[in-house]
Design a protein around this motif. Sequence first.
Motif, short mmCIF file in Angstrom:
data_model
loop_
_atom_site.label_atom_id
_atom_site.label_comp_id
_atom_site.label_asym_id
_atom_site.label_seq_id
_atom_site.Cartn_x
_atom_site.Cartn_y
_atom_site.Cartn_z
N ARG A 77 18.27 30.69 13.08
CA ARG A 77 19.49 30.83 12.28
C ARG A 77 19.14 30.87 10.79
NH1 ARG A 77 24.53 26.72 13.03
NH2 ARG A 77 25.05 28.10 14.75
N THR A 78 19.76 31.79 10.07
CA THR A 78 19.63 31.86 8.61
C THR A 78 21.02 31.96 8.01
OG1 THR A 78 19.49 34.28 8.51
CG2 THR A 78 17.40 33.08 8.80
N SER A 79 21.09 32.03 6.69
CA SER A 79 22.39 32.10 6.04
C SER A 79 23.10 33.42 6.33
CB SER A 79 22.25 31.91 4.53
OG SER A 79 21.47 32.96 3.98
N ASP A 80 22.34 34.47 6.64
CA ASP A 80 22.96 35.77 6.86
C ASP A 80 22.56 36.45 8.18
OD1 ASP A 80 20.36 36.36 6.22
OD2 ASP A 80 20.84 37.80 4.64
N ALA A 81 22.05 35.68 9.14
CA ALA A 81 21.68 36.26 10.43
C ALA A 81 21.82 35.25 11.56
CB ALA A 81 20.25 36.78 10.38
N ARG A 88 27.00 31.34 6.18
CA ARG A 88 26.87 29.88 6.30
C ARG A 88 25.92 29.38 5.23
NH1 ARG A 88 23.80 32.03 10.68
NH2 ARG A 88 25.58 32.03 12.06
N VAL A 89 26.02 28.10 4.96
CA VAL A 89 25.21 27.46 3.93
C VAL A 89 24.50 26.26 4.53
CG1 VAL A 89 25.26 26.30 1.68
CG2 VAL A 89 26.81 28.20 2.14
N LYS A 90 23.21 26.13 4.23
CA LYS A 90 22.46 24.98 4.73
C LYS A 90 22.75 23.77 3.84
CE LYS A 90 18.19 24.12 7.03
NZ LYS A 90 16.97 24.76 7.48
N GLN A 91 23.16 22.68 4.49
CA GLN A 91 23.49 21.45 3.78
C GLN A 91 22.23 20.64 3.50
OE1 GLN A 91 26.84 20.90 2.86
NE2 GLN A 91 26.89 23.02 3.56
N ASP A 92 22.34 19.61 2.67
CA ASP A 92 21.20 18.76 2.33
C ASP A 92 20.60 18.07 3.55
OD1 ASP A 92 21.46 19.42 -0.34
OD2 ASP A 92 22.73 17.70 -0.80
N ASP A 93 21.43 17.79 4.56
CA ASP A 93 20.93 17.10 5.76
C ASP A 93 20.32 18.06 6.78
OD1 ASP A 93 23.15 18.40 6.76
OD2 ASP A 93 24.13 16.59 7.51
N GLY A 94 20.25 19.37 6.45
CA GLY A 94 19.65 20.35 7.34
C GLY A 94 20.62 21.07 8.24
N SER A 95 21.87 20.63 8.28
CA SER A 95 22.87 21.28 9.12
C SER A 95 23.43 22.51 8.40
CB SER A 95 24.00 20.31 9.46
OG SER A 95 24.70 19.96 8.28
N TRP A 96 24.05 23.40 9.17
CA TRP A 96 24.67 24.60 8.61
C TRP A 96 26.18 24.43 8.60
CZ3 TRP A 96 21.84 28.39 6.48
CH2 TRP A 96 20.50 28.49 6.83
N GLN A 97 26.82 24.94 7.55
CA GLN A 97 28.27 24.91 7.45
C GLN A 97 28.75 26.31 7.08
OE1 GLN A 97 29.83 21.65 5.30
NE2 GLN A 97 31.93 22.37 5.38
N ALA A 107 36.57 24.23 -7.48
CA ALA A 107 35.32 24.64 -6.84
C ALA A 107 35.58 25.01 -5.39
CB ALA A 107 34.29 23.52 -6.92
N PRO A 108 34.83 25.98 -4.86
CA PRO A 108 35.01 26.32 -3.44
C PRO A 108 34.52 25.18 -2.56
CG PRO A 108 33.23 27.60 -4.41
CD PRO A 108 33.84 26.81 -5.51
N GLU A 109 35.13 25.08 -1.36
CA GLU A 109 34.72 24.04 -0.40
C GLU A 109 33.25 24.17 -0.06
OE1 GLU A 109 36.49 21.48 0.89
OE2 GLU A 109 38.22 21.99 -0.34
N THR A 110 32.83 25.36 0.38
CA THR A 110 31.44 25.62 0.73
C THR A 110 31.10 27.03 0.28
OG1 THR A 110 31.69 24.27 2.71
CG2 THR A 110 29.75 25.65 2.60
N ALA A 111 30.10 27.17 -0.57
CA ALA A 111 29.69 28.49 -1.05
C ALA A 111 28.18 28.55 -1.15
CB ALA A 111 30.32 28.76 -2.42
N ALA A 112 27.65 29.78 -1.17
CA ALA A 112 26.21 29.98 -1.24
C ALA A 112 25.67 29.71 -2.64
CB ALA A 112 25.86 31.40 -0.81
N ALA A 113 26.53 29.77 -3.63
CA ALA A 113 26.12 29.53 -5.02
C ALA A 113 26.97 28.41 -5.61
CB ALA A 113 26.25 30.80 -5.85
N ASP A 114 26.45 27.74 -6.63
CA ASP A 114 27.23 26.71 -7.33
C ASP A 114 28.22 27.42 -8.24
OD1 ASP A 114 25.94 24.54 -6.15
OD2 ASP A 114 24.35 24.54 -7.66
#
Length: 150
Positions: A87-91, A111-120, A134-141
Amino acid sequence: MRRRSMLRSGHRQIRRLAAALVLLLAVDAALIAQGTGLAFATPSAPTAVSGSANSAQSYGPAEAQDETSALLMARLQNRRIEALSDRTSDATTYALPDGTFSTEVYAGPIRVKQDDGSWQAVDTTLSDAGDELAPETAAADIAVSDGGDQ
């Protein structure tokens, strides 16, 4: 005549050795699979599924930790299983019941990888984070000013 009996005896010993080796490898593979718990594709408790319900629901989530486990589960459950290790952010990579793999690639991150290693999953819904949005979950800050007091 004596030579034939020696050859037969030799063939018997080789067959016995081969059978013992196959048995040893099967037991070893079963113990490894049991220790990891990754290769088992059956649900822990049987669930009743009505005729109109999707039978895939009785197996649980369609995902496995690695490609080997995903391939085994796909064959046993006759459905595609995601290989989480790929699994990757775009595949997203799936093991298919016929023994092949299929990868879905997206134009941008889904999807975005979280600090704990999980994907959201990406969620661009803006939330109030104090003096900014701020967005809830985004690929960029990303942060947008809420306009302030003036």
